[in-house]
Motif scaffolding. Sequence first.
Motif, short mmCIF file in Angstrom:
data_model
loop_
_atom_site.label_atom_id
_atom_site.label_comp_id
_atom_site.label_asym_id
_atom_site.label_seq_id
_atom_site.Cartn_x
_atom_site.Cartn_y
_atom_site.Cartn_z
N THR A 129 -4.32 -2.90 1.26
CA THR A 129 -3.27 -3.20 2.21
C THR A 129 -2.66 -1.95 3.01
OG1 THR A 129 -2.51 -5.10 0.68
CG2 THR A 129 -0.98 -4.15 2.42
N ALA A 130 -2.75 -2.07 4.27
CA ALA A 130 -2.15 -1.03 5.19
C ALA A 130 -2.81 0.63 4.88
CB ALA A 130 -0.62 -1.08 5.06
N LYS A 131 -4.20 0.57 4.27
CA LYS A 131 -4.58 1.89 4.18
C LYS A 131 -4.65 2.76 5.35
CE LYS A 131 -5.90 4.78 1.45
NZ LYS A 131 -4.96 5.00 -0.04
N TRP A 132 -4.61 3.93 5.41
CA TRP A 132 -4.71 4.88 6.40
C TRP A 132 -5.15 6.21 5.86
CZ3 TRP A 132 -1.87 9.37 5.90
CH2 TRP A 132 -0.95 9.20 5.26
N ILE A 156 6.60 -5.70 -4.59
CA ILE A 156 5.67 -6.32 -4.03
C ILE A 156 4.23 -6.05 -4.15
CG2 ILE A 156 4.38 -6.76 -1.63
CD1 ILE A 156 7.20 -6.80 -0.06
N ALA A 157 3.19 -6.76 -4.78
CA ALA A 157 1.85 -6.42 -5.22
C ALA A 157 1.41 -5.57 -4.15
CB ALA A 157 1.18 -7.65 -5.59
N ALA A 158 0.51 -4.81 -4.80
CA ALA A 158 -0.15 -3.69 -4.07
C ALA A 158 -1.02 -4.31 -3.09
CB ALA A 158 -1.05 -2.64 -5.01
N HIS A 159 -1.72 -5.16 -3.31
CA HIS A 159 -2.86 -5.86 -2.55
C HIS A 159 -2.71 -7.40 -2.25
CE1 HIS A 159 -4.81 -1.87 -2.38
NE2 HIS A 159 -4.81 -2.08 -3.69
N ARG A 160 -1.73 -7.82 -2.67
CA ARG A 160 -1.41 -9.20 -2.34
C ARG A 160 -0.01 -9.48 -1.71
NH1 ARG A 160 -1.32 -12.62 -7.11
NH2 ARG A 160 -0.58 -10.79 -8.11
N PRO A 161 0.18 -10.38 -0.93
CA PRO A 161 1.78 -10.59 -0.24
C PRO A 161 2.50 -11.42 -1.39
CG PRO A 161 -0.04 -12.20 0.69
CD PRO A 161 -0.56 -11.19 -0.08
N VAL A 162 2.68 -10.96 -2.54
CA VAL A 162 3.51 -11.53 -3.53
C VAL A 162 4.63 -10.62 -3.96
CG1 VAL A 162 3.51 -12.25 -5.92
CG2 VAL A 162 1.39 -12.83 -4.71
#
Length: 233
Positions: A60-63, A186-192
Amino acid sequence: MRNIISITILILSATTGFSQDGSLIANTKTANLNVEIKAPIFGLWEVTEVTVGQEVLTPTAKWFEINEDGTITSGNGWLQNASDTWEYDELTKEILFLTNGVPDEYGGFIMANTDTQMTWQRMEEGEPVIVTLKKVDKKPLAPWDKILGTWKTEVNAEAPRTVTFQWTRGFIDQDDKLRMFGIWHIAAHRPVLTLFYDRDEKHIWNIEIDGNKMVWTKEENGEVDTVTFQRNN
């Protein structure tokens, strides 16, 4: 399971290892080889896709921000979670990252890039790993960045409600009768989204944020509950 998560999803808590001496080789001569970088890789890059074998495991949103002095920082959204160094070998086209001078056991990534696109490829535990990136001007926003602020249910909602999300991870949830407090996550890699209320309640929602609109959904007893919010400017 796969250490791709340690380099490209948690990226860069562990890093790659092509060079044996760990010396910085960007724009220098190492082992009598001219390894000057000819394509522009410096700047801010967003990860658009990560595949491991047939699986898509895009974080998620990695840069990444690659600097000319041989340093690199990375994070997710507004959060920076790594500061490391990088090396590049012009002959093998390998880019490697080192944490405290320690190379990763899986070796470097074969790199291909243009001014605006870049890919990293290597094998991990017998499976191909491909990281795709694009050049950006701003760090991508993660859901935990977008959710900050105050949100109100739609005007026609049966039960008017306001929820304020604070950067401290605290929240205030109130309607015309009750004002409640708690901690949000909010979960690191899921929109939960998980809301931990002070009164020992926990509520879990799937969330979608699109500009100034936010939708919560969850399924209970075979029925789907939906709450729609608008950002309160």
